[in-house]
Scaffold this motif. Sequence first.
Motif, mmCIF file in Angstrom:
data_model
loop_
_atom_site.group_PDB
_atom_site.id
_atom_site.type_symbol
_atom_site.label_atom_id
_atom_site.label_comp_id
_atom_site.label_asym_id
_atom_site.label_seq_id
_atom_site.Cartn_x
_atom_site.Cartn_y
_atom_site.Cartn_z
ATOM 1 N N CYS A 70 0.827 -1.215 0.000
ATOM 2 C CA CYS A 70 0.000 0.000 0.000
ATOM 3 C C CYS A 70 0.860 1.263 0.000
ATOM 4 O O CYS A 70 0.472 2.289 -0.573
ATOM 5 N N ARG A 71 2.026 1.209 0.630
ATOM 6 C CA ARG A 71 2.916 2.357 0.627
ATOM 7 C C ARG A 71 3.567 2.567 -0.737
ATOM 8 O O ARG A 71 3.908 3.697 -1.098
ATOM 9 N N THR A 72 3.730 1.494 -1.494
ATOM 10 C CA THR A 72 4.476 1.558 -2.755
ATOM 11 C C THR A 72 3.583 1.790 -3.959
ATOM 12 O O THR A 72 3.941 2.511 -4.897
ATOM 13 N N ILE A 73 2.397 1.165 -3.968
ATOM 14 C CA ILE A 73 1.520 1.163 -5.146
ATOM 15 C C ILE A 73 0.497 2.285 -5.014
ATOM 16 O O ILE A 73 -0.187 2.381 -4.000
ATOM 17 N N PRO A 74 0.357 3.139 -6.017
ATOM 18 C CA PRO A 74 -0.626 4.234 -5.949
ATOM 19 C C PRO A 74 -2.044 3.751 -6.245
ATOM 20 O O PRO A 74 -2.264 2.625 -6.675
ATOM 21 N N ASP A 75 -3.017 4.624 -5.995
ATOM 22 C CA ASP A 75 -4.422 4.420 -6.369
ATOM 23 C C ASP A 75 -5.019 3.189 -5.687
ATOM 24 O O ASP A 75 -4.815 2.968 -4.515
ATOM 25 N N GLY A 76 -5.763 2.367 -6.466
ATOM 26 C CA GLY A 76 -6.543 1.291 -5.877
ATOM 27 C C GLY A 76 -5.831 -0.045 -5.856
ATOM 28 O O GLY A 76 -5.093 -0.405 -6.783
ATOM 29 N N ILE A 77 -6.050 -0.798 -4.779
ATOM 30 C CA ILE A 77 -5.521 -2.155 -4.621
ATOM 31 C C ILE A 77 -6.678 -3.042 -4.173
ATOM 32 O O ILE A 77 -7.518 -2.645 -3.360
ATOM 33 N N VAL A 78 -6.732 -4.263 -4.700
ATOM 34 C CA VAL A 78 -7.753 -5.233 -4.307
ATOM 35 C C VAL A 78 -7.047 -6.459 -3.752
ATOM 36 O O VAL A 78 -6.127 -6.988 -4.383
ATOM 37 N N ALA A 79 -7.441 -6.886 -2.569
ATOM 38 C CA ALA A 79 -6.860 -8.070 -1.939
ATOM 39 C C ALA A 79 -7.945 -9.129 -1.770
ATOM 40 O O ALA A 79 -9.040 -8.837 -1.282
ATOM 41 N N PHE A 80 -7.646 -10.359 -2.191
ATOM 42 C CA PHE A 80 -8.598 -11.471 -2.092
ATOM 43 C C PHE A 80 -8.116 -12.487 -1.071
ATOM 44 O O PHE A 80 -6.932 -12.826 -1.025
ATOM 45 N N PHE A 81 -9.059 -12.990 -0.276
ATOM 46 C CA PHE A 81 -8.788 -14.046 0.689
ATOM 47 C C PHE A 81 -9.537 -15.308 0.267
ATOM 48 O O PHE A 81 -10.442 -15.261 -0.568
ATOM 49 N N THR A 82 -9.182 -16.433 0.860
ATOM 50 C CA THR A 82 -9.738 -17.713 0.413
ATOM 51 C C THR A 82 -11.177 -17.937 0.875
ATOM 52 O O THR A 82 -11.906 -18.718 0.272
ATOM 53 N N SER A 83 -11.608 -17.267 1.961
ATOM 54 C CA SER A 83 -12.972 -17.448 2.462
ATOM 55 C C SER A 83 -13.329 -16.282 3.368
ATOM 56 O O SER A 83 -12.450 -15.534 3.833
ATOM 57 N N TYR A 84 -14.627 -16.135 3.633
ATOM 58 C CA TYR A 84 -15.088 -15.080 4.541
ATOM 59 C C TYR A 84 -14.539 -15.306 5.952
ATOM 60 O O TYR A 84 -14.120 -14.355 6.626
ATOM 61 N N SER A 85 -14.568 -16.546 6.409
ATOM 62 C CA SER A 85 -14.111 -16.825 7.773
ATOM 63 C C SER A 85 -12.634 -16.504 7.935
ATOM 64 O O SER A 85 -12.227 -15.934 8.968
ATOM 65 N N TYR A 86 -11.822 -16.850 6.930
ATOM 66 C CA TYR A 86 -10.392 -16.552 7.031
ATOM 67 C C TYR A 86 -10.145 -15.043 6.977
ATOM 68 O O TYR A 86 -9.307 -14.521 7.712
ATOM 69 N N MET A 87 -10.883 -14.342 6.122
ATOM 70 C CA MET A 87 -10.716 -12.893 6.048
ATOM 71 C C MET A 87 -11.080 -12.243 7.379
ATOM 72 O O MET A 87 -10.361 -11.355 7.864
ATOM 73 N N GLU A 88 -12.174 -12.672 7.973
ATOM 74 C CA GLU A 88 -12.592 -12.080 9.249
ATOM 75 C C GLU A 88 -11.575 -12.355 10.353
ATOM 76 O O GLU A 88 -11.253 -11.470 11.160
ATOM 77 N N SER A 89 -11.043 -13.562 10.385
ATOM 78 C CA SER A 89 -10.088 -13.905 11.446
ATOM 79 C C SER A 89 -8.778 -13.148 11.274
ATOM 80 O O SER A 89 -8.215 -12.643 12.263
ATOM 81 N N ILE A 90 -8.280 -13.024 10.047
ATOM 82 C CA ILE A 90 -6.986 -12.365 9.859
ATOM 83 C C ILE A 90 -7.115 -10.855 10.053
ATOM 84 O O ILE A 90 -6.197 -10.202 10.565
ATOM 85 N N ILE A 91 -8.260 -10.265 9.683
ATOM 86 C CA ILE A 91 -8.463 -8.830 9.932
ATOM 87 C C ILE A 91 -8.512 -8.566 11.432
ATOM 88 O O ILE A 91 -7.973 -7.562 11.926
ATOM 89 N N SER A 92 -9.136 -9.482 12.175
ATOM 90 C CA SER A 92 -9.180 -9.334 13.628
ATOM 91 C C SER A 92 -7.774 -9.385 14.222
ATOM 92 O O SER A 92 -7.426 -8.588 15.106
#
Length: 797
Positions: free
Chosen positions: A565-587
């Motif tokens: 995020c510090r290096t790349i300008p404008d928009g970035i999209v990040a994909f995770f393997t599942s909703y549960s994994y995304m929620e746990s790693i964001i926490s």
Amino acid sequence: GKTACLLGLITSYQMANPNCGKLVYCTRTVPEMNSVMEELGMVLSYRSEQLQLEQNAAGLLARNDAVMEDNNNETSNTTKPQKRKRIYGPKKLDKDRSNMGPNPHHGGAGGNGALAVCLSSRRNMCINERVIRESDRETIDAACRSMTAPWALERAKKAASNPLGQPQQQTQQQPTPSSQFGSSCQYFDGFREAGEATSMPSGVYDLEELKKWGEGKNWCPYYLTRQAINHATVLVFNYQYMLDPKVAKMVSKELESESIIVFDEAHNIDSVCIEAFSVTIQSQHLERATRSLGRLSSEISRVKSSDGARLQAEYQTLVTGLVDQGLLDTNPNDVGLASNILSPDVINEAVPGNIRRAEHFIAFMKKVVEHLKARLRTVSGPTGGVTSETPLAFLHRMITTTSLEAKPLKFAYSRLSSLLRTLQVPNLDDFNALTDVADFASLVSTYSEGLPRFAIIMEPQVAGGPNPGIQLACLDSSLAIAPLFKRFGSVIITSGTLSPLDLYPKLLQFEPCILESFNMSTFRPCIHPLVITRGSDQLPVSTKFQDRGDMGVVRNYGTMLVELCRTIPDGIVAFFTSYSYMESIISEWDGMGIMRQLTKSKLVFIETKDVVETTLALENFRRACDSGRGAIFLSVARGKVSEGINFDRHYGRAVIMFGVPFQYTLSHILRARLEFLQTQYQIREQDFLNFDALRQAAQCVGRVIRSKTDYGLMILADTRYNRHDKRSKLPKWILQFLGDGQLNLSTDTAIGQIKHFLRIMAQPVDQNSLKEVLLTVEEVEAMLHYQTDAPCITADP
């Protein structure tokens, strides 16, 4: 891209061969449908302009030759059309919609009077203010039926003939939506009154233009489009209109066998085919089905006392068979009443005598529902558990327990459809649970013999919920698409992520005439794939089950995202393997302070399971990118964002795939399908799982590039992408940019490569180099030997 190429090629073939059938272009979402119509408008407008220029030049040359004046020889030579060395398209996108709508000039759209229409649901096409103010699809469909069904029109006619409000025979029926929405629809009435005059001029009509045209003529766009299907040149609609028999019989039954069928973005077409023939019934659905049977029983008693001739007439027609009584040629208004059953004995035979009378059929269905309830009680009980059976074993137990016969079960869905029509039910969605039960019974009975193409899974908890359920899972994806291959001579399956290609003919059971994957034609390396296997501390990163909870992996993923995020300008999209994994790693990231660091560089938006919330997040994400603030969108593979949303230009300068998006391998339905593929088609379990995961990963990272002048980074963050058996299944157009120097990278090394790539891409576009990558006329002519009229499959970026 491939859409414009296919549209240009096929519409030109239609113009050169007037006997050719329609072009049927199938998409997955409404935004994709509108995008196809926009590109089609540009293609036909450009062709019409070029044909007009050639005609003008030819006319001017003929006049000059007739005059034969020496002083005009130079003018004649300059106006003579020259052979075009290269083929160019419009220089910029059309923003004023001038290519949409009627086109009466220069021989009509495309120079040959083409008519292109798209078809969607009532919710997307209705212009009746009283109806579209409703929020959900079910209410809109019910309101439309209550004003347009034949019995509703007859009721409105009787009401108009009794203006003084003289008392009529009183009924105990619940108030119909007619009383809420009015007796009739002015647009449908206008459409019916116009009769044969309801023709559409040549042009390209997307959903907005159809509604504008219908409102101007006082005609219903929904029914106008259904009628226009018969004489349109190009049709654009959803996959379901071709693959789901419930809808296909209503829409595509009149298509000529010479029609050309295109499935765009078809990387998941096997899943769509399976869903069309699968049914899930939970315990609460059975309770609603019981209540629906009670409502129908009361309504039958009411109709018998007030209009018994109606039920008697239905009984007489049921004796003649489904074809003769018209159940397979239903009113297009009743899309929800078609059947999945394709068996000849159901189509050609009469309905069995023990379910012809309405009250007997209700008793029959009550036994079916009670049997399903009893099976679910055994599953959810203390000695219960997950149970899997073949349709034959399940049917044998049902017949033994309930004393029902197998043959009437085949007719359950069709018999219920006939009864709902006879009782003039306006809101069919109130009976969805009962229709699911009837569909389940019909499918089980019809496909119980021969090769087991279905599995019946009974679980104490279905879809992560607390309720038990029965799932009739279709295992053979060829079941839905086989009739298309048999009926039509040309079927094209295309997507940028059809990889590996040789697996699709096995899954769909057909022999492709052309099986081709193309490289990306580009004037510069506009995409830069990177495989990051280690964090800055050289610790391997992976979302494998045994590694994903490791705090070192979680921290490295977070640090990696912060640095990107510090290096790349404008928009970035990040994909995770599942909703549960995304929620746990964001926490976990929030506890580590990583989320606070992310917000210093970009705004953070997160995809949720709620469609409205995700749509709002996407709008604000684009606003943040437009304002220069920059944003990152955290989303999930196999979710809405990964399938139908493009992140072109500054909206997506990089896409990051955290992990390999494998399916949940403990799913009982997936296990049944894997066993079926291994046994019947010799597709190994690991081969299919790798194929499915990599096509999803390619679909995610492919969101970053949408045109030849666009550019972006594709970052695959998992050690498993470094293995040849994984990355070799990526599409050819991605592999052409993936060199050995971009494999097995650490976060620090990847950041260096990213900075170098962005410096190169920041240079102005060389217009001359851009033109050089376009095909010449000679190169196009050299490709003409691939002409064919057989099913084919292609992949293209």
